[in-house]
Motif scaffolding. Structure first.
Motif, short mmCIF file in Angstrom:
data_model
loop_
_atom_site.label_atom_id
_atom_site.label_comp_id
_atom_site.label_asym_id
_atom_site.label_seq_id
_atom_site.Cartn_x
_atom_site.Cartn_y
_atom_site.Cartn_z
N GLN A 61 135.83 -58.33 103.04
CA GLN A 61 136.99 -58.94 103.19
C GLN A 61 137.99 -58.39 101.89
O GLN A 61 139.07 -58.36 101.83
CB GLN A 61 136.56 -60.76 102.85
CG GLN A 61 136.13 -61.23 104.13
CD GLN A 61 135.86 -62.58 104.19
OE1 GLN A 61 135.53 -62.94 102.99
NE2 GLN A 61 135.74 -63.22 105.08
N ARG A 65 141.60 -56.68 101.75
CA ARG A 65 142.81 -57.24 100.57
C ARG A 65 143.16 -56.19 99.92
O ARG A 65 144.37 -55.94 99.67
CB ARG A 65 142.15 -58.25 99.96
CG ARG A 65 141.99 -59.56 100.91
CD ARG A 65 141.79 -61.00 99.88
NE ARG A 65 140.68 -60.72 99.13
CZ ARG A 65 139.63 -61.14 99.31
NH1 ARG A 65 139.37 -61.78 100.56
NH2 ARG A 65 138.53 -60.96 98.46
N HIS A 68 145.75 -53.86 101.97
CA HIS A 68 146.73 -54.57 102.60
C HIS A 68 147.79 -54.86 101.46
O HIS A 68 148.87 -55.40 101.98
CB HIS A 68 146.22 -55.92 103.19
CG HIS A 68 147.04 -55.95 104.48
ND1 HIS A 68 146.95 -55.29 105.61
CD2 HIS A 68 147.72 -56.92 104.78
CE1 HIS A 68 147.76 -55.57 106.64
NE2 HIS A 68 148.31 -56.77 106.43
N GLU A 72 151.66 -56.43 102.24
CA GLU A 72 152.08 -57.69 101.54
C GLU A 72 153.19 -57.60 100.93
O GLU A 72 154.14 -58.45 100.90
CB GLU A 72 150.80 -58.18 100.91
CG GLU A 72 149.49 -58.69 101.69
CD GLU A 72 149.68 -59.83 102.56
OE1 GLU A 72 150.76 -60.52 102.23
OE2 GLU A 72 148.86 -59.96 103.31
#
Length: 263
Positions: A61, A65, A68, A72
């Motif tokens: 996870q 993040r 990304h 974002e």
């Protein structure tokens, strides 16, 4: 086994405890420590495996993040349909160059995305199917060996990427492209090593790689002398040996060396 009953987990069998842990991925450190104090080795081992799985989930996870961030940042600027674009097959001596475009759903993360070259074939296939199932939109396009010979590999790659973008439905409002730019009115960001920096580009690299690999396996049945099923058209010793013995076949890139020597 009910949650409240786990307070008395010592009354339960090792099998029941394992089933409970399998159904609860969220990690509870206090409960974990209690399990470690159980005198049964099977319970201790199950607890340690539970922690390893929880740590792995956190790691995956966190990786998602950190890869990304570019997406974002651009969501915050108002872009909603951000497409990653990448290709597979610029270097081989045979076969098409394949490009893919993917718009990921920010509400539906796909964990495990990374540069397709860093994944096993099994991992790529799993992610290939998951991307197609969860993406808002995706498209795959290619240029044949003959088209590569006509316009050169760089332009053929750009054309395949452009076609993939044009086929997206819904359409993209921002493009993240691995190390290239294309002719389009859609805003685009060129990212060096983009498949290692952006989940969207990584997803596109996986679609392109799996699609091209499958095509080369199919070609190997029609042209069995070059080992396409294993080398995917790259210039391995087996492939070069086939060229010397049988010459070039219809999917060879005639403008590439050393294929030009065996026409």
């Amino acid at each position: 086994m009910k949650d409240q009953q786990m307070k008395e987990f010592k009354n339960y069998s090792i099998s029941d405890i394992k089933k409970y842990l399998q159904c609860h991925s969220s990690f509870d450190n206090i409960f974990y420590q209690q399990l470690l104090l159980d005198p049964r080795k099977g319970v201790q081992q199950a607890a340690k495996q539970w922690k390893r799985n929880a740590d792995k989930i956190k790691e995956v996870q966190a990786f998602y993040r950190t890869h990304h961030i570019i997406e974002e940042e651009n969501y915050q600027k108002g872009f909603q349909m951000i497409a990653g674009i990448d290709e597979a097959g610029r270097g081989p001596l045979a076969g098409p160059v394949v490009a893919a475009a993917v718009i990921l759903d920010p509400q539906c993360p796909i964990y495990g995305l990374k540069d397709s070259k860093q994944l096993s074939s099994k991992e790529r296939l799993r992610l290939f199917n998951e991307i197609k199932a969860k993406a808002i939109s995706y498209s795959i396009s290619y240029q044949s060996a003959q088209q590569i010979d006509q316009i050169n590999i760089y332009e053929a790659t750009r054309r395949a990427m452009t076609m993939a973008v044009e086929q997206l439905n819904p359409v993209a409002d921002l493009l993240l492209i691995d190390a290239m730019t294309i002719d389009t009115n859609i805003p685009q960001i060129r990212l060096i090593k983009g498949d290692d920096r952006s989940n969207s580009i990584a997803a596109a690299s996986i679609l392109a790689k799996v699609t091209r690999d499958e095509l080369m396996v199919q070609y190997s049945e029609k042209y069995p002398h070059y080992g396409f099923e294993s080398n995917k058209g790259y210039g391995t010793a087996e492939h070069l040996r086939g060229l010397k013995l049988f010459g070039a076949c219809p999917i060879h890139r005639k403008s590439f060396q050393p294929v030009t020597n065996f026409q």
